[in-house]
Design a protein around this motif. Structure first.
Motif, PDB file in Angstrom:
ATOM      1  N   GLY A 143     -10.187  -0.435  -7.255  1.00 54.16           N
ATOM      2  CA  GLY A 143     -11.361  -1.286  -6.656  1.00 54.16           C
ATOM      3  C   GLY A 143     -11.702   0.218  -5.986  1.00 54.16           C
ATOM      4  O   GLY A 143     -12.328   0.262  -4.751  1.00 54.16           O
ATOM      5  N   LYS A 144     -11.706   1.824  -6.270  1.00 52.25           N
ATOM      6  CA  LYS A 144     -11.804   2.704  -5.229  1.00 52.25           C
ATOM      7  C   LYS A 144     -12.682   3.309  -5.975  1.00 52.25           C
ATOM      8  O   LYS A 144     -14.061   2.539  -6.923  1.00 52.25           O
ATOM      9  CB  LYS A 144     -10.986   3.891  -5.620  1.00 52.25           C
TER      10      LYS A 144
ATOM     11  N   ASN B  59     -16.155  -2.166  -6.772  1.00 54.80           N
ATOM     12  CA  ASN B  59     -15.333  -2.955  -5.959  1.00 54.80           C
ATOM     13  C   ASN B  59     -17.370  -2.978  -6.095  1.00 54.80           C
ATOM     14  O   ASN B  59     -17.636  -3.632  -4.534  1.00 54.80           O
ATOM     15  CB  ASN B  59     -14.801  -1.995  -4.693  1.00 54.80           C
TER      16      ASN B  59
ATOM     17  N   GLU C 235      -9.658 -11.153 -11.724  1.00 54.77           N
ATOM     18  CA  GLU C 235      -8.903 -10.503 -10.443  1.00 54.77           C
ATOM     19  C   GLU C 235     -10.178  -9.543  -9.397  1.00 54.77           C
ATOM     20  O   GLU C 235      -9.788  -9.255  -7.840  1.00 54.77           O
ATOM     21  CB  GLU C 235      -8.091  -9.153 -10.508  1.00 54.77           C
ATOM     22  N   ALA C 236     -11.017  -9.063 -10.055  1.00 47.99           N
ATOM     23  CA  ALA C 236     -11.713  -7.905  -8.937  1.00 47.99           C
ATOM     24  C   ALA C 236     -13.046  -8.902  -8.403  1.00 47.99           C
ATOM     25  O   ALA C 236     -13.591  -8.235  -7.644  1.00 47.99           O
ATOM     26  CB  ALA C 236     -12.423  -6.387 -10.098  1.00 47.99           C
TER      27      ALA C 236
ATOM     28  N   ASN D 101       0.816  -1.081   0.192  1.00 50.54           N
ATOM     29  CA  ASN D 101      -0.012   0.182   0.323  1.00 50.54           C
ATOM     30  C   ASN D 101       0.976   1.197  -0.025  1.00 50.54           C
ATOM     31  O   ASN D 101       0.665   2.277   0.606  1.00 50.54           O
ATOM     32  CB  ASN D 101      -0.379  -0.272   0.863  1.00 50.54           C
TER      33      ASN D 101
ATOM     34  N   LEU E  64     -13.315  -9.114  -4.302  1.00 50.11           N
ATOM     35  CA  LEU E  64     -13.441  -7.516  -3.836  1.00 50.11           C
ATOM     36  C   LEU E  64     -14.756  -7.752  -4.108  1.00 50.11           C
ATOM     37  O   LEU E  64     -15.846  -6.924  -2.927  1.00 50.11           O
ATOM     38  CB  LEU E  64     -12.703  -6.541  -4.171  1.00 50.11           C
TER      39      LEU E  64
ATOM     40  N   GLU F 211     -12.335  -1.082  -0.246  1.00 50.45           N
ATOM     41  CA  GLU F 211     -11.307  -0.315  -1.667  1.00 50.45           C
ATOM     42  C   GLU F 211     -10.372  -1.265  -1.139  1.00 50.45           C
ATOM     43  O   GLU F 211     -10.400  -1.848  -0.461  1.00 50.45           O
ATOM     44  CB  GLU F 211     -11.157   0.866  -1.399  1.00 50.45           C
ATOM     45  N   SER F 212     -10.125  -1.440  -3.101  1.00 48.15           N
ATOM     46  CA  SER F 212      -8.975  -2.081  -3.309  1.00 48.15           C
ATOM     47  C   SER F 212      -7.520  -1.531  -2.142  1.00 48.15           C
ATOM     48  O   SER F 212      -7.330  -0.180  -1.921  1.00 48.15           O
ATOM     49  CB  SER F 212      -8.797  -2.529  -4.269  1.00 48.15           C
ATOM     50  N   SER F 213      -6.905  -1.737  -1.590  1.00 49.24           N
ATOM     51  CA  SER F 213      -5.678  -1.103  -0.708  1.00 49.24           C
ATOM     52  C   SER F 213      -4.539  -1.505  -2.026  1.00 49.24           C
ATOM     53  O   SER F 213      -3.645  -0.770  -1.081  1.00 49.24           O
ATOM     54  CB  SER F 213      -5.086  -2.735   0.282  1.00 49.24           C
ATOM     55  N   SER F 214      -4.782  -1.900  -3.060  1.00 49.24           N
ATOM     56  CA  SER F 214      -2.440  -1.905  -3.906  1.00 49.24           C
ATOM     57  C   SER F 214      -3.905  -1.475  -5.326  1.00 49.24           C
ATOM     58  O   SER F 214      -2.722  -1.089  -5.975  1.00 49.24           O
ATOM     59  CB  SER F 214      -2.475  -3.601  -3.703  1.00 49.24           C
ATOM     60  N   ASP F 215      -4.788  -1.084  -5.781  1.00 45.55           N
ATOM     61  CA  ASP F 215      -4.638  -0.788  -7.096  1.00 45.55           C
ATOM     62  C   ASP F 215      -5.921   0.037  -7.185  1.00 45.55           C
ATOM     63  O   ASP F 215      -6.395   0.573  -6.449  1.00 45.55           O
ATOM     64  CB  ASP F 215      -4.551  -2.068  -7.941  1.00 45.55           C
TER      65      ASP F 215
END
Length: 474
Positions: free
Chosen positions: A281-282, A315, A346-347, A89, A350, A274-278
């Motif tokens: 996912g926001k 997300n 990949e999504a 992150n 989440l 939310e995604s923590s790395s990309d």
């Protein structure tokens, strides 16, 4: 910009690791002129910083990487790839865009790039799950203010501005928290001069709160700005924190989740992880206005049966918000409501997690499935009455397959597409070409939408922050 030059510059970080003098802050400035520069800088960052990030060496230090570029797409690629690969992150690493001639600045009419932005509170470091003592503990959360692309808005906020932050417990009535008296429990060298819980104009700050509980509990914390009417800032939900006498059952390596509150009404919210790395996912700016645009349409068109597709939903925020709000306010009109949330493979985890958390009582009526643009695939609940396309137009390279997908999904006389757009990478000329192609297939109407407290902020018109909302049909 040669990779070896970058490597030499960044290796100065490692020279401190074997000494008793901790690295407090180091700033590097680079210029991106081509895609090769993006790759070179990314590799140099990963080669030289990743070992220290993974070893938590940078948890008490900070590296600022200031990038000069006229290409927003290049900068996004650099940040997204680097943070994802660091698997942390972005701990201890701050990316700054410098003098970027963003197309969105002109399109949104942003003079000083301050009043026309929606900001977000974020944690500036990943928090592992940790045990807090029931009889009283204090916890310091290091925070940042970023825009929708996770970029610190250097020079976009007046340096003298003071932004206070408050904290509330959510999801648990047995835990009490209170901002600790005085200033945050931080090093003066880490945030020089920060003598209150919140931020200066740098976009970086901290808050320390005291926790009290009568028993062992799990809880989430809502962090939100107070007394700052000049800025639009979306609150942050962080957790779960654990109140426990013992560390034995705590997963120390399991990071706390970052969630965004979306208000169904004044007393009811959903919390979207939310995604923590990309970036995919926001919760994007356009999502806030699409929530209102689609619900306004549904409120004025009384349908007994309803099916909605949230295309490339990230997300799932928009679709899940609408699902909850329809069953809250339109239950007398709608007898059958089906929702499909799609994205790349990949999504999917989440999205499924958010479905379970936001709609536990009706999760069986929601389909989560993969759908790649241009792919001819039958999704359950199709054909759809509504298709949501939130911030999907950002690169002309992918527009052709997106256009094919929208045309396939839009049934003449039935389907309405709600498209949210905010300039991020397209020039005005590129956007004009793409919009002409849309207009050749669909009838189009631009909408004016006022966001009404969905994100914890209120009374914002989409045009004031550079967001366009379009209604398409055939």
């Amino acid at each position: 910009m040669a990779r070896q030059d970058l490597t030499a510059a960044l290796r100065c970080v490692s020279s401190w690791s074997g000494t008793s003098y901790p690295l407090l802050r180091s700033t590097f400035r680079f210029t991106l002129s081509s895609e090769n520069d993006v790759s070179a800088l990314q590799l140099a960052i990963l080669d030289n910083l990743r070992p220290f990030v993974l070893a938590s060496f940078l948890s008490d230090a900070e590296v600022e990487i200031e990038v000069v570029s006229n290409s927003l797409n290049s900068f996004i690629k650099l940040v997204d790839r680097s943070i994802a690969a660091l698997d942390s992150n972005g701990t201890g690493i701050v990316f700054y865009p410098k003098s970027l001639n963003f197309a969105m600045d002109a399109a949104a009419g942003i003079g000083n790039k301050w009043g026309g932005m929606i900001f977000r509170l974020i944690p500036r470091e990943p928090f592992p799950r940790r045990a807090l003592q029931p009889n009283g503990s204090t916890l310091t959360v290091h925070l940042g203010i970023v825009n929708e692309m996770n970029l610190y808005p250097r020079e976009a906020i007046p340096a003298e501005m003071r932004i206070a932050v408050a904290a509330d417990v959510i999801g648990n009535g047995h835990v009490n928290i209170l901002c600790a008296p005085g200033k945050p429990d931080i090093s003066e060298m880490y945030y020089p001069g920060l003598d209150f819980h919140g931020f200066y104009g740098s976009g970086k700050g901290a808050v320390t709160f005291q926790v009290a509980s009568s028993s062992e509990e799990e809880f989430y914390v809502l962090l939100y700005p107070i007394g700052c009417s000049e800025l639009i800032i979306i609150p942050l939900v962080l957790g779960p924190f654990i109140v426990s006498h013992s560390h034995s059952d705590i997963e120390e390596d399991y990071p706390l989740a970052t969630l965004r509150p979306l208000c169904i009404n004044r007393s009811e919210r959903i919390y979207v992880k939310e995604s923590s790395s990309d970036l995919p996912g926001k919760v994007w700016d356009s999502a806030l206005f699409l929530c209102d645009a689609v619900f306004d349409h549904l409120s004025s068109h009384h349908e007994k049966t309803l099916s909605i597709l949230d295309l490339s939903s990230g997300n799932g925020a928009v679709g899940l918000y609408l699902y909850r709000k329809v069953w809250k306010y339109l239950v007398d009109e709608v007898e059958d409501f089906k929702l499909a949330l799609t994205d790349v493979e990949e999504a999917i985890p989440l999205i499924k997690e958010n479905v379970t958390n936001c709609c536990p009582e009706r999760y069986h009526e929601i389909v989560v499935d993969t759908l790649y643009w241009g792919e001819e695939k039958q999704i359950d609940y199709s054909p759809f009455d509504i298709v949501i396309a939130c911030d999907l137009v950002y690169d002309d390279e992918y527009f052709e397959v997106l256009l094919v997908t929208l045309e396939q999904l839009c049934i003449p006389g039935k389907t309405i597409i709600f498209l949210g757009y905010k300039p991020r990478g397209l020039s005005s000329e590129e956007k004009s070409v793409l919009w002409k192609r849309l207009a050749a297939i669909f009838q189009m109407k631009e909408l004016e939408i006022q966001e009404r407290t969905i994100s914890g902020v209120s009374d914002i018109w989409n045009k004031s922050v550079g967001v366009e909302i379009w209604k398409l049909w055939r």
